[in-house]
Design a protein around this motif. Structure first.
Motif, PDB file in Angstrom:
ATOM      1  N   THR A 182       0.850  -1.103  -0.157  1.00  0.00           N
ATOM      2  CA  THR A 182      -0.008  -0.102  -0.077  1.00  0.00           C
ATOM      3  C   THR A 182       0.784   1.365  -0.077  1.00  0.00           C
ATOM      4  O   THR A 182       0.632   2.269  -0.659  1.00  0.00           O
ATOM      5  N   ILE A 183       1.845   1.117   0.760  1.00  0.00           N
ATOM      6  CA  ILE A 183       2.874   2.334   0.891  1.00  0.00           C
ATOM      7  C   ILE A 183       3.501   2.586  -0.591  1.00  0.00           C
ATOM      8  O   ILE A 183       3.304   3.704  -1.146  1.00  0.00           O
ATOM      9  N   ARG A 184       3.993   1.521  -1.095  1.00  0.00           N
ATOM     10  CA  ARG A 184       4.343   1.582  -2.490  1.00  0.00           C
ATOM     11  C   ARG A 184       3.530   1.926  -3.614  1.00  0.00           C
ATOM     12  O   ARG A 184       3.751   3.146  -4.115  1.00  0.00           O
ATOM     13  N   ARG A 185       2.163   1.321  -3.495  1.00  0.00           N
ATOM     14  CA  ARG A 185       1.177   1.992  -4.548  1.00  0.00           C
ATOM     15  C   ARG A 185       1.048   3.454  -4.344  1.00  0.00           C
ATOM     16  O   ARG A 185       0.801   4.182  -5.358  1.00  0.00           O
ATOM     17  N   GLU A 186       0.820   3.891  -3.083  1.00  0.00           N
ATOM     18  CA  GLU A 186       0.546   5.441  -2.813  1.00  0.00           C
ATOM     19  C   GLU A 186       1.473   6.219  -3.476  1.00  0.00           C
ATOM     20  O   GLU A 186       1.305   7.207  -3.971  1.00  0.00           O
ATOM     21  N   LYS A 187       2.918   5.862  -3.325  1.00  0.00           N
ATOM     22  CA  LYS A 187       4.103   6.453  -3.658  1.00  0.00           C
ATOM     23  C   LYS A 187       3.897   6.803  -5.317  1.00  0.00           C
ATOM     24  O   LYS A 187       4.175   7.756  -5.677  1.00  0.00           O
TER      25      LYS A 187
ATOM     26  N   ILE B 204       1.414   6.341  -7.074  1.00  0.00           N
ATOM     27  CA  ILE B 204       0.141   6.824  -7.595  1.00  0.00           C
ATOM     28  C   ILE B 204       0.178   8.563  -7.508  1.00  0.00           C
ATOM     29  O   ILE B 204      -0.409   9.237  -8.349  1.00  0.00           O
ATOM     30  N   SER B 205       0.627   8.716  -6.362  1.00  0.00           N
ATOM     31  CA  SER B 205       0.067  10.008  -5.874  1.00  0.00           C
ATOM     32  C   SER B 205       1.060  11.242  -6.809  1.00  0.00           C
ATOM     33  O   SER B 205       0.190  12.494  -6.989  1.00  0.00           O
ATOM     34  N   PRO B 206       1.813  10.987  -7.656  1.00  0.00           N
ATOM     35  CA  PRO B 206       2.284  12.028  -8.591  1.00  0.00           C
ATOM     36  C   PRO B 206       1.385  12.177  -9.519  1.00  0.00           C
ATOM     37  O   PRO B 206       0.968  13.380 -10.269  1.00  0.00           O
ATOM     38  N   THR B 207       0.390  11.083  -9.922  1.00  0.00           N
ATOM     39  CA  THR B 207      -0.629  11.507 -10.823  1.00  0.00           C
ATOM     40  C   THR B 207      -1.745  12.409 -10.361  1.00  0.00           C
ATOM     41  O   THR B 207      -2.864  12.948 -11.043  1.00  0.00           O
ATOM     42  N   GLY B 208      -1.764  12.503  -8.884  1.00  0.00           N
ATOM     43  CA  GLY B 208      -3.040  13.623  -8.480  1.00  0.00           C
ATOM     44  C   GLY B 208      -4.128  12.738  -7.906  1.00  0.00           C
ATOM     45  O   GLY B 208      -5.050  13.265  -7.563  1.00  0.00           O
ATOM     46  N   ILE B 209      -4.112  11.213  -8.371  1.00  0.00           N
ATOM     47  CA  ILE B 209      -5.116  10.433  -8.137  1.00  0.00           C
ATOM     48  C   ILE B 209      -4.787   9.996  -6.467  1.00  0.00           C
ATOM     49  O   ILE B 209      -3.819   9.564  -6.215  1.00  0.00           O
ATOM     50  N   HIS B 210      -5.917   9.956  -5.719  1.00  0.00           N
ATOM     51  CA  HIS B 210      -5.698   9.662  -4.416  1.00  0.00           C
ATOM     52  C   HIS B 210      -5.712   7.962  -4.356  1.00  0.00           C
ATOM     53  O   HIS B 210      -6.792   7.418  -4.877  1.00  0.00           O
ATOM     54  N   PHE B 211      -4.783   7.374  -3.640  1.00  0.00           N
ATOM     55  CA  PHE B 211      -4.857   5.919  -3.413  1.00  0.00           C
ATOM     56  C   PHE B 211      -5.110   5.611  -1.930  1.00  0.00           C
ATOM     57  O   PHE B 211      -4.395   6.084  -1.024  1.00  0.00           O
ATOM     58  N   VAL B 212      -5.938   5.115  -1.764  1.00  0.00           N
ATOM     59  CA  VAL B 212      -6.405   4.877  -0.282  1.00  0.00           C
ATOM     60  C   VAL B 212      -6.543   3.313   0.179  1.00  0.00           C
ATOM     61  O   VAL B 212      -7.514   2.488  -0.206  1.00  0.00           O
ATOM     62  N   GLY B 213      -5.561   2.733   0.887  1.00  0.00           N
ATOM     63  CA  GLY B 213      -5.533   1.306   1.340  1.00  0.00           C
ATOM     64  C   GLY B 213      -6.518   1.428   2.312  1.00  0.00           C
ATOM     65  O   GLY B 213      -6.054   1.980   3.741  1.00  0.00           O
ATOM     66  N   THR B 214      -7.504   0.381   2.599  1.00  0.00           N
ATOM     67  CA  THR B 214      -8.409   0.365   3.569  1.00  0.00           C
ATOM     68  C   THR B 214      -8.769  -0.949   4.004  1.00  0.00           C
ATOM     69  O   THR B 214      -9.002  -1.898   3.508  1.00  0.00           O
TER      70      THR B 214
END
Ligand code: 6PG
Length: 482
Positions: free
Chosen positions: A111-116, A118-128
């Motif tokens: 989740t930490i990797r995915r968020e890193k 994805i975040s430059p695209t401006g899309i929010h990634f939320v592991g829940t």
């Protein structure tokens, strides 16, 4: 396709995904888009549940087009590669400000990797993290979202609308950024493993030492469920023990192969606790107990050489009461260890985790839901900085009151040859913390002897080494780096 847009979408329509989608659709104000890799599954869901008013798509493009902007999609596919594949399909099509929520049991490092990524695209990634099994997903789970504070503004109200409610509050809170939600769900599962193992040991003791049949033990658990041990896991244990196998007429528990499986979240908890240097022996013993049970060759080998088993010790009518106290004290230890791991994880990964809020959202919906969690809420409300839950006045008193029974149960189990890895490791942990001096001093001496690993003294600052292979005088030195 109709022009109607959905405020939320679900990708992955196996049981958890379907139930979550139905839960969302049942709440006022939600229109739910659904998509599955195979259309047959989607078709089945929309045919069986016309009342949900799903907007169903056969292609990912249509699914994305069916979402109102900013788009919010919940992924409910098997953790791992499947999740990565769906994420990249969505990232290719989503725009800045859109939200992708992964509601599977993902490893928080992923989740930490995915968020890193994805975040430059401006899309929010939320592991829940979502707990509560199939029933919870449908009627109200406990929900542990990570991700950005901004994304929670949109997701929070939607998740609150589908979450379980405990004491009037929805069982959802913004746990922390990036992987915090999945980390806390992982710890939830570790505690779940420990709680299940402790209950299983209590059952084994009542049966093999106490001489009770499964149906009588079910009654004991039903009684326990009215008192301080009240919890979902105690409740379902009574149900399982009550069950009779239709084919043989035997207790259900006697026809199930005694090799416990797992999907990995308990192992992750222990692996990460080891990395964080947090002793979670209760959770580790629960993971190992499943592993031991699943080693038929080794079990058979030892059974073939150990013929002389200890005699079961005689116990009196108060034994069940002793076991309940031992179970409670061991459970306090397991939760204390779990919360220690949360504190250490928060520190290492830079999360602001409110421990009291975690205990609050575990009071309903999830597998470890229990009255007991209110006591943890109280403990952290009284003092958020306690060194361990065992120090909180309520738990300190409960453990002190149960201590004699705890010792009787563990010693009776040892003398009777009944394995209680959970009970005994919890007791040893408690005893370790309670000692003024531990034999760790001797371990330091051994380390210094064979490896010049150095030690500190109790009576003055500094780092020391004894010249073991020389004249055995002590020198002041630097901490060893080897
Ligand atoms: C939950 C459960 C759920 C599942 C785990 C544990 O909170 O709803 O923890 O996530 O039961 O995957 O399963 P295993 O025992 O198979 O590891």
């Amino acid at each position: 396709m109709s022009d109607q847009k959905a405020n939320i979408g679900v990708v992955g329509l196996a049981v958890m995904g379907s139930n979550l989608a139905r839960n969302l659709a049942s709440r006022e104000g939600n229109t739910v888009a659904v998509y599955n890799r195979t259309w047959a599954r989607t078709e089945e869901l929309i045919t069986e549940h016309p009342e949900a008013g799903f907007i169903a798509s056969e292609s990912i493009d249509d699914f994305v087009a069916s979402l109102a902007t900013p788009r919010t999609a919940i992924i409910m596919v098997q953790a791992g590669k499947g999740t990565d594949a769906v994420i990249s399909q969505l990232v290719e099509r989503f725009e800045p400000g859109d939200i992708i929520m992964d509601g599977g049991n993902a490893n928080f490092h992923d989740t930490i990797r995915r968020e890193k990524e994805i975040s430059p695209t401006g899309i929010h990634f939320v592991g829940t993290g979502i707990s509560g099994g199939e029933e919870g997903a449908l009627n109200g789970p406990s929900i542990m979202p990570g991700g950005s504070v901004e994304s929670y503004k949109t997701l929070g109200p939607i998740l609150a609308s589908i979450a379980a409610v405990a004491e009037g509050e929805p069982c959802v809170t913004h746990v922390g950024t990036d992987g915090a939600g999945h980390f806390v769900k992982m710890i939830h599962n570790g505690i779940e493993y420990a709680d299940m193992q402790l209950i299983a040991e209590a059952y084994d003791l009542l049966r093999r030492v106490g001489g009770l049949e499964p149906s009588a033990i079910a009654d004991v658990f039903t009684e326990w469920n009215k008192g301080y041990l009240e919890s979902y896991l105690i409740e379902i244990t009574a149900e399982v023990l009550k069950q009779t196998d239709a084919a043989t007429g035997k207790p259900f528990v006697d026809i199930v192969l005694d090799e416990a499986g797992s999907k990995g979240t308990g192992v992750w908890t222990v692996q990460n606790a080891l990395d964080l240097g947090v002793p979670v022996g209760g959770i580790a013993e629960a993971v190992f107990a499943r592993a031991v049970s699943s080693k038929p060759a080794q079990r058979a080998a030892v059974q073939s050489v150990v013929t002389d088993r200890p005699e079961v010790q005689g116990v009196d009518a108060s034994f069940a009461d002793d076991v309940s106290k031992a179970l409670y004290a061991s459970k306090v230890v397991a939760y204390a260890q779990g919360f220690d791991a949360i504190i250490a994880g928060a520190e290492k990964y830079g999360w602001q985790i409110d421990k009291g809020n975690i205990a609050k959202i575990w009071r309903g919906g999830c597998i470890i839901r229990a009255q007991f969690l209110n006591r943890i809420v109280d403990a952290y409300a009284e003092n958020a900085n306690i060194a361990t839950l065992l120090e909180a006045p309520y738990f300190a008193k409960a453990v002190a009151e149960g201590e004699a029974a705890w010792r009787r149960v563990v010693s009776t189990a040892a003398l009777s040859g009944v394995p209680v890895p959970g009970f005994s490791s919890a007791l040893s942990y408690f005893d370790s913390l309670a000692q003024k001096r531990l034999p760790a001093a001797l371990v330091q001496g051994q380390r210094d002897f064979f490896g010049a690993h150095t030690y500190k003294r109790v009576d003055k600052p500094g780092v020391f080494h004894t010249l073991w292979s020389g004249d055995r005088t002590e020198i002041e030195t630097e901490p060893s780096t080897h």
